[in-house]
Scaffold this motif. Structure first.
Motif, short mmCIF file in Angstrom:
data_model
loop_
_atom_site.label_atom_id
_atom_site.label_comp_id
_atom_site.label_asym_id
_atom_site.label_seq_id
_atom_site.Cartn_x
_atom_site.Cartn_y
_atom_site.Cartn_z
N ALA A 136 0.83 -1.20 0.00
CA ALA A 136 0.00 0.00 0.00
C ALA A 136 0.87 1.26 0.00
N LYS A 137 1.96 1.22 0.74
CA LYS A 137 2.87 2.35 0.81
C LYS A 137 3.44 2.69 -0.57
N ARG A 138 3.52 1.67 -1.43
CA ARG A 138 4.08 1.86 -2.78
C ARG A 138 2.99 1.92 -3.85
N GLY A 139 1.75 2.10 -3.42
CA GLY A 139 0.64 2.23 -4.36
C GLY A 139 0.01 0.91 -4.78
N GLY A 140 0.39 -0.17 -4.12
CA GLY A 140 -0.17 -1.49 -4.45
C GLY A 140 -1.60 -1.63 -3.98
N LEU A 141 -2.29 -2.60 -4.53
CA LEU A 141 -3.71 -2.79 -4.23
C LEU A 141 -4.01 -4.06 -3.45
N MET A 142 -3.03 -4.93 -3.23
CA MET A 142 -3.28 -6.18 -2.52
C MET A 142 -3.55 -5.90 -1.05
N SER A 143 -4.60 -6.52 -0.53
CA SER A 143 -4.99 -6.28 0.86
C SER A 143 -4.75 -7.52 1.71
N VAL A 144 -4.90 -7.36 3.01
CA VAL A 144 -4.82 -8.50 3.93
C VAL A 144 -5.87 -9.53 3.54
N GLY A 145 -7.05 -9.06 3.15
CA GLY A 145 -8.11 -9.98 2.72
C GLY A 145 -7.73 -10.76 1.48
N ASP A 146 -7.05 -10.11 0.55
CA ASP A 146 -6.58 -10.81 -0.65
C ASP A 146 -5.61 -11.92 -0.29
N LEU A 147 -4.69 -11.62 0.61
CA LEU A 147 -3.73 -12.64 1.04
C LEU A 147 -4.44 -13.79 1.75
N ALA A 148 -5.38 -13.48 2.62
CA ALA A 148 -6.10 -14.52 3.36
C ALA A 148 -6.92 -15.40 2.42
N ALA A 149 -7.40 -14.83 1.32
CA ALA A 149 -8.22 -15.59 0.38
C ALA A 149 -7.40 -16.43 -0.60
N HIS A 150 -6.08 -16.24 -0.59
CA HIS A 150 -5.22 -16.95 -1.54
C HIS A 150 -5.31 -18.46 -1.35
N LYS A 151 -5.41 -19.18 -2.44
CA LYS A 151 -5.45 -20.65 -2.42
C LYS A 151 -4.23 -21.16 -3.17
N VAL A 152 -3.48 -22.02 -2.53
CA VAL A 152 -2.30 -22.62 -3.15
C VAL A 152 -2.74 -23.89 -3.87
N GLU A 153 -2.24 -24.06 -5.09
CA GLU A 153 -2.57 -25.24 -5.89
C GLU A 153 -1.27 -25.91 -6.33
N TRP A 154 -1.16 -27.21 -6.08
CA TRP A 154 0.00 -27.96 -6.52
C TRP A 154 -0.14 -28.23 -8.01
N VAL A 155 0.92 -27.98 -8.76
CA VAL A 155 0.95 -28.32 -10.18
C VAL A 155 2.15 -29.22 -10.42
N GLU A 156 2.00 -30.15 -11.33
CA GLU A 156 3.11 -31.04 -11.66
C GLU A 156 4.17 -30.26 -12.43
N PRO A 157 5.41 -30.37 -12.02
CA PRO A 157 6.46 -29.65 -12.72
C PRO A 157 6.73 -30.25 -14.10
N ILE A 158 7.32 -29.45 -14.97
CA ILE A 158 7.76 -29.92 -16.28
C ILE A 158 9.28 -30.04 -16.22
N SER A 159 9.85 -30.83 -17.13
CA SER A 159 11.30 -31.02 -17.06
C SER A 159 11.88 -31.30 -18.43
N THR A 160 13.19 -31.18 -18.49
CA THR A 160 13.95 -31.55 -19.67
C THR A 160 15.31 -32.05 -19.20
N SER A 161 15.97 -32.79 -20.06
CA SER A 161 17.35 -33.18 -19.73
C SER A 161 18.28 -32.20 -20.45
N TYR A 162 19.42 -31.96 -19.86
CA TYR A 162 20.39 -31.05 -20.46
C TYR A 162 21.68 -31.82 -20.69
N ARG A 163 22.04 -31.92 -21.96
CA ARG A 163 23.25 -32.63 -22.38
C ARG A 163 23.30 -34.07 -21.88
#
Length: 128
Positions: free
Chosen positions: A33-60
């Motif tokens: 908020a001090k920097r003009g942001g709009l995210m509130s405590v309520g926004d953080l509390a409402a956040h839902k974490v979702e597990w996603v399967e990672p992607i990968s590649t082999s290197y050399r």
């Protein structure tokens, strides 16, 4: 001191109660908020974490690298590494190595922007 208190809060209360609510969430919202942001405590509390399967590649053929799938830039990093597999990029600070790295990233970002989307928002599948 604040970082230590944050880690203690996470350890004692877990991610939801130790980060997304309470003192840490209030500090995040106040700093934004001090920097003009709009995210509130309520926004953080409402956040839902979702597990996603990672992607990968082999290197050399020697190491497997893992990244988060779209919509993050992880796919871009993996594509750039795939492009660089056939290039001699060591020592890293030569003009030809820097050029190869720059071009690999340019091409990977171009492909990502053209062909990758957030599967939750685009309706496009994230697998072939």
């Amino acid at each position: 001191p604040d970082l230590g208190r944050t880690f203690r809060s996470l350890g004692e209360r877990g991610a939801k109660d130790g980060f997304y609510t309470g003192r840490v969430a209030e500090a995040i919202a106040a700093a934004l908020a001090k920097r003009g942001g709009l995210m509130s405590v309520g926004d953080l509390a409402a956040h839902k974490v979702e597990w996603v399967e990672p992607i990968s590649t082999s290197y050399r053929g020697k190491v497997r690298l893992w990244e988060c799938p779209p919509p993050t830039q992880g796919v871009t990093a993996l594509m750039a590494l795939n492009l660089l597999e056939q290039e001699q990029v060591y020592p890293r600070m030569t003009a030809s190595a820097l050029h190869a790295q720059s071009e690999a990233l340019r091409l990977a970002f171009a492909d990502s922007l053209q062909f990758c989307a957030d599967p939750t928002a685009s309706g496009c599948p994230d697998t072939a």
